[in-house]
Design a protein around this motif. Structure first.
Motif, PDB file in Angstrom:
ATOM      1  N   MET A  92       0.840  -1.193   0.000  1.00 60.96           N
ATOM      2  CA  MET A  92       0.000   0.000   0.000  1.00 60.96           C
ATOM      3  C   MET A  92       0.878   1.246   0.000  1.00 60.96           C
ATOM      4  O   MET A  92       1.789   1.375   0.821  1.00 60.96           O
ATOM      5  CB  MET A  92      -0.904   0.033   1.236  1.00 60.96           C
ATOM      6  CG  MET A  92      -2.045  -0.948   1.216  1.00 60.96           C
ATOM      7  SD  MET A  92      -3.231  -0.689  -0.124  1.00 60.96           S
ATOM      8  CE  MET A  92      -3.865   0.938   0.237  1.00 60.96           C
TER       9      MET A  92
ATOM     10  N   GLU B  65      -0.694   4.602  -0.418  1.00 65.71           N
ATOM     11  CA  GLU B  65      -1.478   5.596   0.310  1.00 65.71           C
ATOM     12  C   GLU B  65      -2.924   5.131   0.354  1.00 65.71           C
ATOM     13  O   GLU B  65      -3.338   4.283  -0.425  1.00 65.71           O
ATOM     14  CB  GLU B  65      -1.344   6.983  -0.333  1.00 65.71           C
ATOM     15  CG  GLU B  65      -1.606   7.031  -1.824  1.00 65.71           C
ATOM     16  CD  GLU B  65      -2.983   7.566  -2.174  1.00 65.71           C
ATOM     17  OE1 GLU B  65      -3.644   8.180  -1.325  1.00 65.71           O
ATOM     18  OE2 GLU B  65      -3.410   7.337  -3.302  1.00 65.71           O
TER      19      GLU B  65
ATOM     20  N   HIS C   7      -7.205  -5.404   7.123  1.00 70.00           N
ATOM     21  CA  HIS C   7      -7.139  -3.979   6.808  1.00 70.00           C
ATOM     22  C   HIS C   7      -5.704  -3.601   6.463  1.00 70.00           C
ATOM     23  O   HIS C   7      -4.787  -3.877   7.235  1.00 70.00           O
ATOM     24  CB  HIS C   7      -7.638  -3.151   7.996  1.00 70.00           C
ATOM     25  CG  HIS C   7      -9.084  -3.384   8.283  1.00 70.00           C
ATOM     26  ND1 HIS C   7     -10.075  -2.568   7.803  1.00 70.00           N
ATOM     27  CD2 HIS C   7      -9.713  -4.363   8.971  1.00 70.00           C
ATOM     28  CE1 HIS C   7     -11.248  -3.036   8.185  1.00 70.00           C
ATOM     29  NE2 HIS C   7     -11.053  -4.123   8.907  1.00 70.00           N
ATOM     30  N   LEU C   8      -5.531  -2.985   5.299  1.00 73.64           N
ATOM     31  CA  LEU C   8      -4.212  -2.517   4.865  1.00 73.64           C
ATOM     32  C   LEU C   8      -4.269  -1.009   4.697  1.00 73.64           C
ATOM     33  O   LEU C   8      -5.224  -0.468   4.151  1.00 73.64           O
ATOM     34  CB  LEU C   8      -3.813  -3.164   3.538  1.00 73.64           C
ATOM     35  CG  LEU C   8      -3.702  -4.682   3.512  1.00 73.64           C
ATOM     36  CD1 LEU C   8      -3.380  -5.160   2.097  1.00 73.64           C
ATOM     37  CD2 LEU C   8      -2.649  -5.163   4.478  1.00 73.64           C
ATOM     38  N   LYS C   9      -3.211  -0.326   5.183  1.00 73.85           N
ATOM     39  CA  LYS C   9      -3.113   1.115   5.036  1.00 73.85           C
ATOM     40  C   LYS C   9      -1.734   1.465   4.501  1.00 73.85           C
ATOM     41  O   LYS C   9      -0.887   0.579   4.335  1.00 73.85           O
ATOM     42  CB  LYS C   9      -3.388   1.802   6.363  1.00 73.85           C
ATOM     43  CG  LYS C   9      -2.421   1.426   7.469  1.00 73.85           C
ATOM     44  CD  LYS C   9      -2.845   2.026   8.789  1.00 73.85           C
ATOM     45  CE  LYS C   9      -1.909   1.715   9.922  1.00 73.85           C
ATOM     46  NZ  LYS C   9      -1.303   0.439   9.990  1.00 73.85           N
TER      47      LYS C   9
ATOM     48  N   ASP D 146       1.726  -0.636   4.477  1.00 72.51           N
ATOM     49  CA  ASP D 146       1.537  -2.059   4.761  1.00 72.51           C
ATOM     50  C   ASP D 146       1.879  -2.909   3.540  1.00 72.51           C
ATOM     51  O   ASP D 146       1.643  -2.526   2.401  1.00 72.51           O
ATOM     52  CB  ASP D 146       0.098  -2.357   5.169  1.00 72.51           C
ATOM     53  CG  ASP D 146      -0.247  -1.861   6.557  1.00 72.51           C
ATOM     54  OD1 ASP D 146       0.676  -1.568   7.339  1.00 72.51           O
ATOM     55  OD2 ASP D 146      -1.454  -1.769   6.863  1.00 72.51           O
TER      56      ASP D 146
ATOM     57  N   GLU E 290      -6.307   3.286   2.070  1.00 77.41           N
ATOM     58  CA  GLU E 290      -6.543   2.036   2.790  1.00 77.41           C
ATOM     59  C   GLU E 290      -7.530   1.164   2.020  1.00 77.41           C
ATOM     60  O   GLU E 290      -8.314   1.651   1.212  1.00 77.41           O
ATOM     61  CB  GLU E 290      -7.062   2.317   4.194  1.00 77.41           C
ATOM     62  CG  GLU E 290      -8.338   3.119   4.247  1.00 77.41           C
ATOM     63  CD  GLU E 290      -8.718   3.504   5.668  1.00 77.41           C
ATOM     64  OE1 GLU E 290      -8.843   2.604   6.519  1.00 77.41           O
ATOM     65  OE2 GLU E 290      -8.886   4.706   5.901  1.00 77.41           O
TER      66      GLU E 290
ATOM     67  N   CYS F 135     -12.904   0.920  -0.555  1.00 76.72           N
ATOM     68  CA  CYS F 135     -11.485   1.243  -0.401  1.00 76.72           C
ATOM     69  C   CYS F 135     -11.128   2.515  -1.175  1.00 76.72           C
ATOM     70  O   CYS F 135     -11.876   2.997  -2.011  1.00 76.72           O
ATOM     71  CB  CYS F 135     -10.617   0.079  -0.839  1.00 76.72           C
ATOM     72  SG  CYS F 135     -10.865  -0.403  -2.543  1.00 76.72           S
TER      73      CYS F 135
END
Length: 100
Positions: A51, A53, A66-68, A71, A55, A87
């Motif tokens: 990732m 930018e 959850h990826l932000k 990550d 999420e 998303c």
């Protein structure tokens, strides 16, 4: 190359841009769309998401993750996965999908 600037220029709707090929691995830049992506599974290769930018929620065998920004996650071969609706942001996808 500034990846955030390149991602900002991508259209919505999961339109990606191939950045490079490394042997059998393709590096793609994607801008996420709030619609999400349908479930898929690759029996022959792993994929990796980094990732940049924003999420998203990556669902792996029906378990949400959850990826932000910042990550990284490896999606093992044989695991059903999809990106849930809602998303936003951009990410790098690395995969050895057969190159055309």
């Amino acid at each position: 190359m500034n990846l955030a600037a390149v991602a900002a220029q991508l259209s919505d709707g999961w339109k990606g841009r191939v950045l490079a090929d490394f042997g059998c691995v393709r590096m793609k830049l994607f801008k996420a769309d709030a619609v999400g992506l349908a479930e898929e599974m690759h029996s022959d290769w792993d994929e990796a998401i980094l990732m940049l930018e924003g999420e998203l929620v990556l669902e792996l065998d029906q378990v949400p993750m959850h990826l932000k920004a910042g990550d990284f996650h490896l999606i093992p071969r044989g695991v059903r996965h999809r990106i849930l609706p809602g998303c936003r942001g951009s990410f790098i996808l690395l995969d050895p999908e057969p190159l055309a």
